[in-house]
Motif scaffolding. Structure first.
Motif, PDB file in Angstrom:
ATOM      1  N   ILE A  76      -6.818 -49.292  91.719  1.00 47.37           N
ATOM      2  CA  ILE A  76      -6.965 -50.678  91.273  1.00 47.37           C
ATOM      3  C   ILE A  76      -6.837 -51.657  92.453  1.00 47.37           C
ATOM      4  O   ILE A  76      -5.890 -51.548  93.244  1.00 47.37           O
ATOM      5  CB  ILE A  76      -5.893 -51.009  90.204  1.00 47.37           C
ATOM      6  N   ASN A  77      -7.774 -52.586  92.556  1.00 47.63           N
ATOM      7  CA  ASN A  77      -7.717 -53.701  93.527  1.00 47.63           C
ATOM      8  C   ASN A  77      -7.538 -53.223  94.966  1.00 47.63           C
ATOM      9  O   ASN A  77      -8.487 -52.726  95.562  1.00 47.63           O
ATOM     10  CB  ASN A  77      -6.642 -54.697  93.109  1.00 47.63           C
ATOM     11  N   GLY A 212     -11.318 -56.859 103.619  1.00 48.41           N
ATOM     12  CA  GLY A 212     -10.745 -57.261 104.907  1.00 48.41           C
ATOM     13  C   GLY A 212     -10.961 -56.180 105.949  1.00 48.41           C
ATOM     14  O   GLY A 212     -12.076 -55.713 106.149  1.00 48.41           O
ATOM     15  N   SER A 213      -9.888 -55.783 106.623  1.00 50.63           N
ATOM     16  CA  SER A 213     -10.037 -54.806 107.713  1.00 50.63           C
ATOM     17  C   SER A 213     -10.115 -53.385 107.149  1.00 50.63           C
ATOM     18  O   SER A 213      -9.750 -53.123 106.005  1.00 50.63           O
ATOM     19  CB  SER A 213      -8.879 -54.912 108.690  1.00 50.63           C
ATOM     20  N   VAL A 226      -4.116 -47.279 100.110  1.00 53.09           N
ATOM     21  CA  VAL A 226      -4.254 -48.730  99.918  1.00 53.09           C
ATOM     22  C   VAL A 226      -4.721 -49.375 101.222  1.00 53.09           C
ATOM     23  O   VAL A 226      -4.536 -48.816 102.307  1.00 53.09           O
ATOM     24  CB  VAL A 226      -2.921 -49.392  99.473  1.00 53.09           C
ATOM     25  N   THR A 227      -5.309 -50.554 101.101  1.00 53.55           N
ATOM     26  CA  THR A 227      -5.681 -51.281 102.314  1.00 53.55           C
ATOM     27  C   THR A 227      -4.404 -51.739 103.015  1.00 53.55           C
ATOM     28  O   THR A 227      -3.416 -52.102 102.369  1.00 53.55           O
ATOM     29  CB  THR A 227      -6.537 -52.510 101.987  1.00 53.55           C
ATOM     30  N   ALA A 228      -4.423 -51.734 104.343  1.00 51.26           N
ATOM     31  CA  ALA A 228      -3.242 -52.139 105.109  1.00 51.26           C
ATOM     32  C   ALA A 228      -2.987 -53.628 104.930  1.00 51.26           C
ATOM     33  O   ALA A 228      -1.829 -54.073 104.942  1.00 51.26           O
ATOM     34  CB  ALA A 228      -3.438 -51.785 106.587  1.00 51.26           C
ATOM     35  N   ASP A 229      -4.053 -54.411 104.740  1.00 51.74           N
ATOM     36  CA  ASP A 229      -3.876 -55.872 104.629  1.00 51.74           C
ATOM     37  C   ASP A 229      -3.738 -56.352 103.189  1.00 51.74           C
ATOM     38  O   ASP A 229      -3.601 -57.554 102.939  1.00 51.74           O
ATOM     39  CB  ASP A 229      -5.026 -56.606 105.345  1.00 51.74           C
ATOM     40  N   GLY A 230      -3.769 -55.445 102.237  1.00 46.00           N
ATOM     41  CA  GLY A 230      -3.570 -55.827 100.826  1.00 46.00           C
ATOM     42  C   GLY A 230      -4.799 -56.430 100.159  1.00 46.00           C
ATOM     43  O   GLY A 230      -4.750 -56.779  98.976  1.00 46.00           O
TER      44      GLY A 230
END
Ligand code: MF3
Ligand code: CO
Length: 253
Positions: A76-77, A212-213, A226-230
């Motif tokens: 999710i997200n 993002g990144s 998960v993405t490191a930058d949220g």
């Protein structure tokens, strides 16, 4: 320096078997698409998928793979891939990536989609569109005479041109009598590199695209990426067979 991967060429009858397995994957998605509503839990999705797969005489391919505990990955997200289904409820505005793997008679199917839950913001819509299109650009590039990293490059160029990034640490893969076979199919790379594509090769292409990144991390459950930058991430995957002309999508109805 690594040696050339051994890419197993599938016969027409093996591709038929892979198509049967992948058709079950597509049928699961048809059902899950109808089901997803705000307020439902990710484990309800998992249960429906598992029952459907078993009822067709097939086996969930992820469950038990390196001790993975479920039939689906539900992310999710800001979750990129490998989210474990549980009591968490889907909420209006979420984007939800669902990944399904099936084993029918020893032949594997694997695909993923990202769905919007109710109304989502413009950024989410754009992320989903760009990621799904990235998959189709990859499929379009998967032709006899091209090289493997032509696919990777085409995906990367499209995604970065839209201002998003491609995940580096997880990649697509060959698939057949194993869920993961050679070669790895990165979503980034240089054109003209990698093995030449040949009729009978079967790949799971699976761009993972971040708002993002491209950096990711793994949560303490040992699975959830998960993405490191949220920021948010989307994932679309198909299993395809290289033929003469345009590749055949096996994980579709
Ligand atoms: N589509 C993913 C992959 O090819 C899903 C694997 S989840 C796992 O790697 F649980 F099986 F690892
Ligand atoms: Co896969």
């Amino acid at each position: 320096m690594h040696t050339n991967p051994v890419i197993i060429i599938k016969s027409p009858r093996e591709i038929e078997q892979l198509k049967r397995s992948n058709t079950i994957v597509a049928e699961v998605f048809r059902e899950l698409r109808k089901m997803v509503v705000p307020g439902m839990t990710t484990q309800e999705l998992d249960r429906t998928a598992e029952e459907m797969i078993l009822s067709k005489g097939a086996i969930p391919a992820f469950k038990g793979y390196r001790n993975y505990p479920a039939t689906l990955c539900v992310s999710i997200n800001e979750e990129v891939v490998h989210g474990i289904p549980g009591p968490r409820k889907l909420r209006e505005g979420d984007i939800v990536s669902i990944d399904v793997g099936v084993n029918l008679n020893g032949y594997f199917g694997d695909a993923a989609i990202t769905l919007p839950i109710g109304e989502v913001d413009q950024g989410a819509k754009r992320l989903l569109e760009v990621t799904e299109k990235a998959l189709h650009i990859g499929i379009e590039t998967a032709r006899v005479g091209n090289r493997l990293h032509d696919i990777s490059h085409a995906i990367q160029k499209w995604v970065e041109g839209k201002g998003f990034s491609v995940v580096r640490e997880f990649v697509g893969h060959g698939i057949g009598k194993n869920l993961h076979e050679e070669p790895q199919v990165p979503n980034f790379g240089s054109p003209g590199q990698g093995p030449r594509l040949e009729k009978g090769m079967v790949f799971a292409l699976e761009p993972m695209v971040n708002e993002g990144s491209y950096e990711v991390k793994i949560l303490s459950d040992g699975w959830t990426v998960v993405t490191a930058d949220g920021k948010r991430s989307a994932h679309f995957e198909h299993t395809i067979a290289i033929t003469e002309g345009k590749a055949e999508i096996l994980s579709t109805l």
